[in-house]
Design an enzyme around this catalytic site. Structure first.
Site, short mmCIF file in Angstrom:
data_model
loop_
_atom_site.label_atom_id
_atom_site.label_comp_id
_atom_site.label_asym_id
_atom_site.label_seq_id
_atom_site.Cartn_x
_atom_site.Cartn_y
_atom_site.Cartn_z
N LYS A 177 -6.55 -37.77 -31.02
CA LYS A 177 -6.31 -38.98 -31.82
C LYS A 177 -6.50 -38.72 -33.31
O LYS A 177 -5.86 -39.37 -34.14
CB LYS A 177 -7.20 -40.13 -31.35
CG LYS A 177 -6.77 -40.69 -30.02
CD LYS A 177 -7.28 -42.09 -29.77
CE LYS A 177 -6.73 -42.67 -28.49
NZ LYS A 177 -7.39 -43.91 -28.09
N LYS A 204 1.14 -36.59 -20.75
CA LYS A 204 0.72 -37.82 -20.05
C LYS A 204 1.59 -39.01 -20.47
O LYS A 204 1.93 -39.13 -21.64
CB LYS A 204 -0.74 -38.06 -20.43
CG LYS A 204 -1.39 -39.23 -19.80
CD LYS A 204 -2.75 -39.50 -20.44
CE LYS A 204 -2.63 -40.27 -21.73
NZ LYS A 204 -3.81 -41.02 -22.14
N LYS A 248 0.70 -45.48 -23.30
CA LYS A 248 1.17 -46.75 -23.86
C LYS A 248 1.30 -46.68 -25.38
O LYS A 248 1.91 -47.56 -25.98
CB LYS A 248 0.27 -47.92 -23.44
CG LYS A 248 -1.22 -47.79 -23.69
CD LYS A 248 -1.93 -49.10 -23.34
CE LYS A 248 -3.18 -48.97 -22.53
NZ LYS A 248 -4.35 -48.36 -23.18
P1 TYM Z 1 -6.81 -46.50 -21.48
O1 TYM Z 1 -6.64 -47.92 -21.91
O2 TYM Z 1 -6.25 -45.43 -22.32
O3 TYM Z 1 -6.23 -46.32 -20.02
C1 TYM Z 1 -6.62 -47.18 -18.97
C2 TYM Z 1 -6.74 -46.39 -17.68
O4 TYM Z 1 -5.48 -45.81 -17.33
C3 TYM Z 1 -5.63 -44.42 -17.08
N1 TYM Z 1 -4.38 -43.76 -17.49
C4 TYM Z 1 -3.67 -42.96 -16.70
N2 TYM Z 1 -3.84 -42.52 -15.43
C5 TYM Z 1 -2.91 -41.69 -14.92
N3 TYM Z 1 -1.80 -41.29 -15.59
C6 TYM Z 1 -1.59 -41.70 -16.87
N4 TYM Z 1 -0.51 -41.32 -17.53
C7 TYM Z 1 -2.54 -42.57 -17.47
N5 TYM Z 1 -2.63 -43.15 -18.69
C8 TYM Z 1 -3.77 -43.86 -18.68
C9 TYM Z 1 -6.80 -44.02 -17.95
O5 TYM Z 1 -7.39 -42.82 -17.51
C10 TYM Z 1 -7.71 -45.21 -17.78
O6 TYM Z 1 -8.45 -45.12 -16.58
N6 TYM Z 1 -11.51 -45.52 -22.72
C11 TYM Z 1 -10.69 -46.16 -21.72
C12 TYM Z 1 -11.04 -47.62 -21.53
C13 TYM Z 1 -12.47 -47.86 -21.25
C14 TYM Z 1 -13.18 -47.56 -20.08
C15 TYM Z 1 -14.51 -47.99 -20.29
C16 TYM Z 1 -12.81 -46.96 -18.87
C17 TYM Z 1 -13.34 -48.45 -22.12
N7 TYM Z 1 -14.56 -48.53 -21.52
C18 TYM Z 1 -15.49 -47.82 -19.30
C19 TYM Z 1 -13.81 -46.78 -17.89
C20 TYM Z 1 -15.12 -47.20 -18.13
C21 TYM Z 1 -9.24 -46.06 -22.17
O7 TYM Z 1 -8.94 -45.94 -23.31
O8 TYM Z 1 -8.36 -46.21 -21.18
#
Ligand code: TYM
Length: 335
Positions: A118, A200, A203
């Site tokens: 990032k 990957k 979004k």
């Molecule tokens: P975020 O918002 O980027 O993504 C949400 C969830 O989707 C999963 N993910 C994927 N899994 C498989 N293939 C992909 N291409 C893919 N893109 C995204 C991510 O691994 C995630 O599980 N930091 C986290 C949000 C968060 C969180 C937490 C998660 C904040 N606090 C506490 C768990 C526990 C995030 O940015 O996810």
């Protein structure tokens, strides 16, 4: 669920950032698994504080937060059984993050691959929040004495640092935090971009590289038709040499709840056009009922807000218990 987490039941916690269109990667990698913990007390937050590490348009952020809450429910999470709430509605998240900052090293944070990625992507805004992101995430998880954290593979490192911080803290003060385990099914850990299948699906990338959970059937068909494959023409699961085709096969086998062998066998003798058509039909069949429920839920904004308020109160009650214990342990004066 009662107003308190029963100590004998497992606690599941996860979150998604309302920072863009929720993708099929988010759905397959995370959301879809959220509904699979029948015997646990589950909390799913909308990680709105985390989104601020990258500049957001305020009105868009508000809209996306409501939309993601509606998606959670539309995907089958019953808000009376699961605690669905906004991270920013429970101040304990930010409060615990401050404390845990004092038990986290600059060195370990600077090794986080997401921070490095990032920082490259947003070179003009490498802010302290971006650096500190994993500590807030650790606070999210640790506040609820979480046992399991269902996430995609890209979040594994963040769950690991959370475990390290918790173990360090427990080593100093006794068993304050439950040590969480990541829950990352191998098959769904990483759904790839449609245009660059070695990357990957994300979004924060351009629209045509991902399928959004709320995409219309015609958009899903169009995006899949354009998905990058390869030139050898054989339908075979081989992520290293055939990342595009293998990604499509993964999506198909997961959504059809079939083994990879059965999925490949069902396409024997067919070409990539047929594979893409089969994936499109499976994705549309999966997402259409979700979209229908979504439309009804999002139309009732007051109901949605009331649900988030109610659930934030439930979360805050649980979070306070841990926070109070932490404050006491570290020596903050109690009145
Ligand atoms: P975020 O918002 O980027 O993504 C949400 C969830 O989707 C999963 N993910 C994927 N899994 C498989 N293939 C992909 N291409 C893919 N893109 C995204 C991510 O691994 C995630 O599980 N930091 C986290 C949000 C968060 C969180 C937490 C998660 C904040 N606090 C506490 C768990 C526990 C995030 O940015 O996810």
């Amino acid at each position: 669920m009662e107003n308190a987490v029963n100590e004998k039941r497992k606690v599941v916690f996860s979150g998604i950032q309302p920072s863009g269109n929720i993708t099929l990667g988010n759905y397959i990698g995370a959301l879809r698994n959220f509904t699979s913990f029948d015997d646990a007390d589950c909390l799913y937050c909308l990680a709105d504080l985390h989104t601020l590490t990258v500049r957001q348009v305020p009105a868009e952020l508000r809209k996306r937060t409501a939309s993601l809450a509606a998606i959670y429910v539309a995907c089958g999470l019953d808000p009376d059984k699961n605690i669905i709430y906004c991270q920013s509605h429970v101040p304990a998240h930010a409060e615990l993050a401050w404390i845990l900052n004092c038990y986290t090293y600059m060195g370990e944070l600077s090794r986080m691959t997401q921070f490095k990625d990032k920082s490259q992507k947003h070179a003009d805004n490498i802010n302290a929040g971006l650096f500190d992101y994993p500590v807030l995430m650790a606070s999210d998880i640790l506040l609820y004495q979480t046992d399991l954290v269902p996430v995609g593979g890209d979040q594994k490192q963040h769950v690991e640092i959370c475990r390290d911080i918790a173990q360090r803290f427990n080593g100093l003060y006794g068993d304050v935090f439950t040590i969480p385990e990541p829950y990352i099914p191998k098959a769904t850990a990483k759904i790839m971009s449609l245009s660059e299948p070695t990357k990957k699906m994300s979004k924060s990338d351009p629209e045509d590289t991902f399928i959004a959970v709320l995409d219309k059937p015609e958009d899903i068909r169009r995006k899949l038709k354009r998905a990058v494959t390869d030139s050898d023409g054989e339908i075979r699961y081989d992520p290293e040499n055939k990342p595009g085709v293998s990604n499509l096969l993964t999506i198909l086998s997961v959504l059809k709840k079939e083994s990879m062998e059965d999925t490949v066998a069902s396409l024997s003798g067919l070409g990539y056009g047929a594979l893409k058509e089969a994936v499109a039909e499976a994705v549309i069949a999966e997402l259409s009922p979700i979209q229908e429920r979504y439309n009804a839920i999002i139309a009732d904004k007051d109901g949605l807000s009331a649900m988030l308020k109610r659930n934030a109160e439930r979360a805050a009650y649980l979070a306070q218990k841990t926070l109070r214990k932490v404050y006491k342990k570290v020596g903050l004066y109690q009145v």
